[in-house]
Every structure is written in C-alpha cells, then in structure tokens.
Design an enzyme around this catalytic site. Structure first.
Site, PDB file in Angstrom:
ATOM      1  CG  ASN A   1       2.067 -12.980   0.059  1.00 53.01           C
ATOM      2  OD1 ASN A   1       1.988 -14.053  -0.527  1.00 53.01           O
ATOM      3  ND2 ASN A   1       1.019 -12.376   0.571  1.00 53.01           N
ATOM      4  CB  ILE A   2       7.355 -14.449   3.703  1.00 50.91           C
ATOM      5  CG1 ILE A   2       7.698 -15.424   2.556  1.00 50.91           C
ATOM      6  CG2 ILE A   2       7.697 -15.070   5.066  1.00 50.91           C
ATOM      7  CD1 ILE A   2       9.180 -15.651   2.333  1.00 50.91           C
ATOM      8  CD  GLU A   3       0.217 -12.137   5.311  1.00 54.08           C
ATOM      9  OE1 GLU A   3      -0.381 -12.698   6.255  1.00 54.08           O
ATOM     10  OE2 GLU A   3      -0.367 -11.491   4.394  1.00 54.08           O
TER      11      GLU A   3
ATOM     12  CB  CYS B   1       5.660  -7.831  -1.463  1.00 53.83           C
ATOM     13  SG  CYS B   1       4.654  -6.600  -0.649  1.00 53.83           S
TER      14      CYS B   1
ATOM     15  CD  GLU C   1       4.824  -7.870  -5.913  1.00 57.54           C
ATOM     16  OE1 GLU C   1       4.860  -8.492  -4.825  1.00 57.54           O
ATOM     17  OE2 GLU C   1       3.893  -7.120  -6.232  1.00 57.54           O
TER      18      GLU C   1
ATOM     19  CB  CYS D   1       2.718  -2.546  -2.646  1.00 54.35           C
ATOM     20  SG  CYS D   1       4.359  -3.011  -2.076  1.00 54.35           S
TER      21      CYS D   1
ATOM     22  CB  CYS E   1       6.977  -4.254  -4.887  1.00 59.16           C
ATOM     23  SG  CYS E   1       6.818  -5.423  -3.515  1.00 59.16           S
TER      24      CYS E   1
HETATM   25  N1  THU Z   1       1.417  -8.171  -1.148  1.00 55.06           N
HETATM   26  C1  THU Z   1       2.362  -8.645  -2.029  1.00 55.06           C
HETATM   27  O1  THU Z   1       2.895  -9.745  -1.863  1.00 55.06           O
HETATM   28  N2  THU Z   1       2.687  -7.866  -3.094  1.00 55.06           N
HETATM   29  C2  THU Z   1       2.171  -6.628  -3.341  1.00 55.06           C
HETATM   30  O2  THU Z   1       2.632  -5.925  -4.238  1.00 55.06           O
HETATM   31  C3  THU Z   1       1.042  -6.145  -2.542  1.00 55.06           C
HETATM   32  C4  THU Z   1       0.772  -6.884  -1.286  1.00 55.06           C
HETATM   33  C5  THU Z   1       1.059  -8.992   0.009  1.00 55.06           C
HETATM   34  C6  THU Z   1       1.506  -8.450   1.340  1.00 55.06           C
HETATM   35  C7  THU Z   1       0.533  -9.098   2.300  1.00 55.06           C
HETATM   36  O3  THU Z   1       1.043 -10.377   2.666  1.00 55.06           O
HETATM   37  C8  THU Z   1      -0.724  -9.314   1.470  1.00 55.06           C
HETATM   38  O4  THU Z   1      -0.354  -9.131   0.115  1.00 55.06           O
HETATM   39  C9  THU Z   1      -1.856  -8.365   1.815  1.00 55.06           C
HETATM   40  O5  THU Z   1      -1.398  -7.055   1.814  1.00 55.06           O
END
Ligand code: THU
Length: 127
Positions: free
Chosen positions: A41-43, A52, A54, A87, A90
C-alpha cells in the site's frame, strides 16, 4: 499450500509507504503462467488517493501484459499481522481480471485460509 505466495506477500509488505495509518499491507499475485507480482500500500496526504497493496500488484501485472490470474496472497497489520481481507475497491478491481475460482489467500492467526473470489464477491458489477 500457498506458503511461497504468502512469504512473497510478507516480503512485499516491507515496501509499504504508510506515514498516516502505520498499517502495512503486502500482496503477492500469482499469474496462471507462474509469475508473482508483489505490491504494497502507498498512502497519500489526501487520504482517498491511497493505493492498496492488492491494486498495486494488479496494476503492475496488467501493465506488463498479464491477464490471467490464479491467486493472490494478502497480509497486513501494524506491528503484528492481523486478518486482512481485501477492501471493496480491490474486489471490484479483481472482478475486472479474475474468474470466480480465483483464490484469495489470507493469514488468520498465523493459519492459511483460502477463499474463492465467488465467495468474497457474490454479486458482481459488470458492464
Ligand atoms: N489497505 C490495503 O492495502 N488493502 C486493503 O484491502 C485494505 C486497506 C491499506 C490502505 C491503507 O493504507 C491502510 O491499509 C489502512 O486502511
């Protein structure tokens, strides 16, 4: 059964960029041809722009021309790994490229759990 794929997801998780949540997610996407694409994941400061793990993995693979997928392993958590199903966004991206028998491999208290895509997204939006 999917130990190597889970190990790849655990390794991928270390590539996460998570200054806001601290919640690191790693994904490892297995193609039908046997290749593994990793993602994390890259915020973003504008939170909704976060990508996310995935989707990072899917977009890398699709950019490379891959279209047929077998399974994805996903692991996530802050310090400890917690159960981390994909999520809704995804799941919709998976729907673009995956059949109902595509496998989603998760870790639940250290134990491998395998679900089919049909199980986790029974009602699918398609055009
Ligand atoms: N996140 C994912 O990478 N994949 C998911 O399916 C659910 C959430 C990440 C997004 C965010 O950076 C962190 O988890 C908290 O929500």
């Amino acid at each position: 059964m999917y130990k190597d794929l889970l190990d790849s997801a655990i390794k991928a998780r270390e590539h996460a960029y998570v200054p806001y949540s601290g919640f690191k997610v790693g994904a490892a996407l297995l193609t039908k041809g046997g290749k593994i694409y990793e993602g994390a994941n890259i915020e973003n400061a504008s939170f909704s722009l976060t990508n996310c793990a995935e989707r990072t993995a899917f977009f890398k693979a699709v950019y490379d021309g891959e279209r047929d997928f077998e399974a994805i392993a996903i692991v996530g958590g802050k310090d400890e790994l917690v159960f981390c199903p994909p999520c809704g966004a995804c799941r919709q991206v998976m729907n673009e490229f995956c059949k109902g028998d595509f496998k989603i491999v998760l870790l639940d208290k250290g134990k491998e759990k395998v679900y089919t895509f049909d199980e986790i997204l029974p009602l699918k939006f398609n055009l």
